[in-house]
Structures are given as C-alpha cells and as structure tokens.
Design an enzyme around this catalytic site. Sequence first.
Site, PDB file in Angstrom:
ATOM      1  N   THR A  63     -15.387  10.382  -4.793  1.00  0.00           N
ATOM      2  CA  THR A  63     -16.177   9.228  -5.241  1.00  0.00           C
ATOM      3  C   THR A  63     -15.307   8.070  -5.712  1.00  0.00           C
ATOM      4  O   THR A  63     -15.737   6.918  -5.663  1.00  0.00           O
ATOM      5  CB  THR A  63     -17.131   9.621  -6.381  1.00  0.00           C
ATOM      6  N   ASP A  64     -14.106   8.368  -6.167  1.00  0.00           N
ATOM      7  CA  ASP A  64     -13.211   7.297  -6.622  1.00  0.00           C
ATOM      8  C   ASP A  64     -12.785   6.383  -5.482  1.00  0.00           C
ATOM      9  O   ASP A  64     -12.282   5.275  -5.728  1.00  0.00           O
ATOM     10  CB  ASP A  64     -11.944   7.892  -7.265  1.00  0.00           C
ATOM     11  N   PHE A  65     -12.972   6.826  -4.247  1.00  0.00           N
ATOM     12  CA  PHE A  65     -12.437   6.081  -3.115  1.00  0.00           C
ATOM     13  C   PHE A  65     -13.504   5.460  -2.220  1.00  0.00           C
ATOM     14  O   PHE A  65     -13.181   4.930  -1.169  1.00  0.00           O
ATOM     15  CB  PHE A  65     -11.514   6.980  -2.293  1.00  0.00           C
TER      16      PHE A  65
END
Length: 824
Positions: A593-595
């Site tokens: 999700t960070d990307f």
Amino acid sequence: MKVGIPMNYPDSTLSPYRVLDLTDEKGHFCGKVLGDFGADVIKIEPPEGDPVRSTGPFYHDIQDREKSLPWFAFNTSKRSMVLDLESGEGKSVFKRLVATSDFVIESFLPGHMDRLGLSYEILSGINPGIIVISITPFGQTGPYRDFKAPDIILMAMGGQMHGAGEPDRPPVRVSLPQAHLFGSVHAALGGMIALQYRQRTGFGQHVDVSIREGVLRTLGTGLSFWEFSRELCPRMGPLRARGKLMQREVWPCKDGDVILSVMGSSHRSGMEPLAQWMKERGWTGKFSSVNWDSTNLPEAFDEEVATWQDEIARFFLTRTKAELNERALKNRIPLSACHTPRDILEDKQLTSRNFWVNVAHPELGTAITYPGAPCKLSLTPWRISRRPPLIGEHTEEILREIDPPPVKKTVAQNSAQTPVVSRKALEGIKVADFSWILAGPLVTKSLADFGATVVRIESRKRVDPSRAGAPFKDGIPGVNRGGTFRFQNSSKYSMGLDLSQPKGLEVAKKLVAWADVVVENFGPGTMERMGLSYRHLKGIKPDIVMLSSSNQGQTGPHREQRGFGWNLGGLAGFNHFTGWPDRVGVAPNPAWTDFYAPWFGGVALLGAMEYRRRTGKGQYIDLSQYEAGLNFLAVALLDYTANGREQMRQGNRSPHAAPHGAYPCRGDDRWCVIAVQTQEEWLAFARTIGNPEWVKDSKFAALESRKEHEDELETLVAAWSLDFSPDEVMVKLQGVGVAAGVVEDTRDLLENDPQVKHRGYFKYLNHAEMGMALHLDWPAHLSLTPAQLRSAPLLGEHTEMVCKEILGISEGEYRELETAGILQ
C-alpha cells in the site's frame, strides 16, 4: 451514495476538462481516475466495442459484451463513442474532437498512432494545448519497446516477483493483475503535472509512461541491499527479514490469517499488551516475561525469537480473526486481519466512511456496489458520475457537440508559438512537508522532482525510521547513510525543527503561511494536538491545500488502528490474492500500500491546486491507504458484490492463458515467465521449443484443454526451460510473438537490463555524505518538462537557508532559535 446514468458536477476538480480515451486494459484506469475526479472522459471504441468487454468474469456469469466486470471496474464516469480510427471519416471526427479536448490517452503499441496519422506532432498542430498520454509496457523507446507484456511479464521484469512467494516454489505475482493499474495511476499523475505547466504557458506535451517502471517503484530497500552489499532479498513466504532475524509476519488463526511482526525498541508498546493478553488467558511462557524496555530486537538470538513466535503461533490458533483484530484495536497491537472480499465488504470502518457506492445499472434492472473514493476531498469530492457506458451509447450526443467545431484557443495561440524556457512543470508551487517514512514522502517527491519547492520538516529528536534503517552505505550506520530515505526524498530541502516545543510550532506556522500545500502522514489526531490541523492552518492561510495520508483515514472506528504497510496489505486483501491456494497467503514483495496510495495523493493534490486556481479556494484531502488499495482489487470486489463469488489466489495461473507461469532456467534461482494467450501464440510456442511429441497431444490443442491439464503442462514447459538462461527464453519467445520475460532480481535491474539503462530510470546523484548514490526517476517522461532530480538532503541541511531566505528570519532570531535547540 447511489448514482444513475448521467450526473454533472460543475464544481468537480476537473470539470472544465475533456479527455479522449483510446486505451485498452493498460490505460482504462487512467481514464477512470480523471473521470471520477470530474473530467468529461469520452471512451473511443471500435465498432465491435473495446476488447476488454469480452473478458470475464461477467455479471451473473452471462457472457455478454455489456456485462464484463473488468469493463465495469475501470470505466465508470465515461461516455462511449464508436469511431473507426482506421477510416478517413473516423480520423476526421477524432481530430475535430482533439480541437476541443485537453487530454488524449492511448495505449497502442509504439508507432501505431504515427501510422494512423495521429502522432503527437499532428495532434499538437491541431491543438497546441493538447496533452497526449501514451501508456505502454516499456515506454515509447528502447530495445524492449515492442515486447508483448501482459501483467505477469511486467511484474516479473519489474522486479516484483523475484522476492515474492515461497522459497521452495516459483516466484509469484498477485493473482489479480496489478501492473496496468500502476501504469495508469502514474499516467494520471503525469497528465496532471503536464496540466500545471499548460496553465502557465498554454502548451501541452507528450507524456510517455512505462508501466514496467511503475512496477519498479515498489522495490525500495531491495535495491539498496544490492547497491551497498551485493545481497539479494530472497523469497521467504510468510516470513520477513529484520536485519539478520527471520520473523514470521503471516500467522494462521482459527478462521484465517493475521499479520503481526514481533518488534522491540520503539515499537515495544505493541508487544506488551499482546503478552499481557496471553498471560490473562493462561499462556505463560518466555514471551510473556520479556522486558520490552530493554529488548533490542535486532540483537536478540534467533532461538529466543523462535521461542516467542512459537508461543504466539499456538495462541493465535485458538482465536478468530475478529477476536484478534478487536483486541489489537483496543490495545494498539500492530496486528491486522488478512481480509477476504467478504471481510472487506463487511468492514465497519469502510461502512462508517461511506466508502461503497451503489451504481444503478438500468440495463440490468439493478444496482451494483462499487469500490469508492481512493481519497476524500472536502470541496470537490471524488464521484462516480455515471455507470460504465454501453457500446457507443453517447456517439450521437458527442457528434452534436462538435458540429460545428468551436475553436479552442490557448495562451500559446494568442502569444508565443514555442514553449517558454522554464522546464520545471511545478515551478512556483510551495510545499510544507511534515510527512515521514514512505507513503507521505512519496507524495511530495512527485512534486519536488518536477520543480515544486518542497521543504521537509524533520528532527534529530525523532529521526525518520527510513533514515535510521538498514542497509547503510559502507555498512556504517548514520542518519544520512540509510539506503531507503533517498528513494522518496530527492529534490527536497530538509529543515531541522523540533515540533515538541512552542517556538518550533511558531516557526512551522510561518512555513504554512508561505506554503500552498501542506502534507502530513502522522497518526490521525496528531496534527490536531499540535495545533496544526486543517482548521488551524486555514486560519493562517485560508486557501491552503492540505493532504493527510494515513492507514485507514482520518475518521471511523478503526482510524487509530496501529499498523504499517505490511499490515495494510493483509487488511486490503492483497495477502488473500498472493501465493498458492494450498498454502497460507503471503504479502506481495514490498509493503504494497505504501507504493500505490501516494500517486492518488499526487493526483488529488494537483487537482485541488487546479481548483484553487479557478476559484481561490483551498481544501482538505483525506487519503486512506486502505481505501486507495481497494481500487486495485476492483474486479474481485465486483465479482463478490455482483455474483457472490470470493475469488482466491491462484499462484501464477490465469483463466485466459496457458502456459502462464514462472519456469526454472539454467542457473541458481533463475526463472523466466511465459504467457501464451492465443492459439496463434501456442503454435508459435510449440515451433520454438522444437515441436516435441507432447505438444501434439489433443489435451494441449486448445486453451480449455490445456487449462484442464495445467499441472502436467507446467511440468513439461519447466523441463524445456531448464536448458536455457532466462534471457535466452525471453529472446526466443518474444522473437516469435509470444510473451516472455526474465524474473529480474535487483542485480539484473541495476546492472544488466538494457531497457532500464536506455530509459535512465536509475539515477546516480552526488549525495553530500554517501557520494554517488542511487535515486529513482519517474515512469512518466514528460517531453517538455521532464523530472529534474537533486540528491536527497542531509538531515537539516537547509535549515539556515529556509529560515533566512524563505521565512525571512533575521540573523539574531536564527541564532536564538539555534541556541534554544529549536532547529534540530
């Protein structure tokens, strides 16, 4: 929220703009993003309709071009026009549309638009302000530009697969296609950057998007391990490496799986309540007696951690996902459930935030529940304005709008006929960056690299974990020597500032008064407690645009649930869709999700800035990484809401191709991927491998029968591929029109890949402490205003410059702040 067929929102973020969408599945999501933000998106289809309409799953499993769920998922908020671009009449109508449009999105093979006589040069001659976005697997140029590349090829050659999966099985992709979505959201961001430049100059430009480079964005730390220590990150299944420790991350429980990493140091507060709960339930052992105040996990013994994990594993098997998740919420344990589609639809957090959208489909006599907004804008909300269109549904309506064709004038047509000298698309935008770690800083990197002035606020009193984590240059720890920080902080200024002190907050408020944009990703409520929430900042600067990025959004019962990127991957369903059906689900290679969430944030921020330009009004953006991620699972979620079916991870298999997987090659842990999608490709594949007797067997003659005998087929293909290197397999098969690629590791990408070198994605910049150090360029290449990276800053490197030159602080006041320890 319920919507029907036509809805018009004149106050939407992009309501003044028209988009011509020529894409296939590679770019559908780009058009949806722009359409849901308010643009008038016209989907140009051939007379027989877009090919994706023939792709399942289908509504109620009725195979019909008007009932394809992949079509539904990524084509909301669009109108459909049938146009034959191969005909002279079709081209003429399209050119008239270009004269009244702002964007063209296309995903043809490189050179196809030129062959049609619709190149960027021709279209910009019609309309100098037109922004043409080309979305292709590898970009418009380079040795791989013509390669066939469905999702599995791009995930493999983008480095994502090598580190994902089980060590005793082939590398694995997320079972639901992801690569095209990464490409599309980068394309939308590139288009918004180009729009900012056009507003200043009147000139459009060509945005060349490489989907593969969008996937490369996900690699992060793995690149640093190869660069600094020549280490490759192995596949570890449900485990994750913490320094030299191998820790379990995915844990089976009574009715599924949960995600937890045993952590010490600054995260010990999450372990203490877990140990206490186990003790309350009679589970006494070594884990319940750990002194977390004095435990430094990287220095713990493997045997010691293994004992703790064994105790936790046995305890979790006695509890359900719901029990574990409820206790984690109550006591701030960094644990989250691994959700299935059913779990996601029943999640109280999403319901409380009105995430789901019921979209009326009159032609079906029903409404279907769709995933909602990736982020919430306070004045110009993201909206599904209409259900996906029927084939050619709006052709006559659109033709009436362009007859006679109005003249679309731009600044360029009224003044100079060549672009202005500045090659910084976002020059003049000022950003106060309070974010840290990954997701927030990636949002602001997307602004800084294209010319915005971004001042990052950080402090030695609470060092960003991305500065403090391994690997380090030359193995020497230091806040300016970490391998991760630079990847999300290039082109920024760093200001040391202690926000725990009142005078530090006073300086921060001066920075807000200077800024156009504020970005933060602390836990919900943190900025409010510091007096820096949106309501406070509006009092300082009424037209400020503020973005808050968080795990699950700023509101709702789970807004404060503790966790990190790997927790959210499970929560958002990615673990459920990654791995093998006979084993526990595993995380995609990085903290997924960070990307992807940051690129939604970048689009929303630039959209809000465009709205402010038109109206003088700022606004607040609430970016939930969880909700953003669910847009990447839209097809599976629609399959559940429309058909009641919960899809499951399938390893590397696809319902539309066979063979379709990763196959062993000559060498240590070397793999290739192959995807045979058509009968013509099957025959070419058979010829290339020498037409062995087994390919003549009737059970392999057609896709349906190959799928029925896929286990045997994969064994036979693997026996052939073992005799060749991955590159040899790729070159042989691509040469005859069969999709194939190398499962690239970080060594391949950094040292051997000719396409990466041609495109210049990896940049080595002179860092003030590390010397020449790797930085990451952009998947979107803008023809007039390419990204211009500067090296990531040292901690506090620009404090004095920011204070004196940006904030106008006098020499005397600066020394007072320095002496008082405010500027650290």
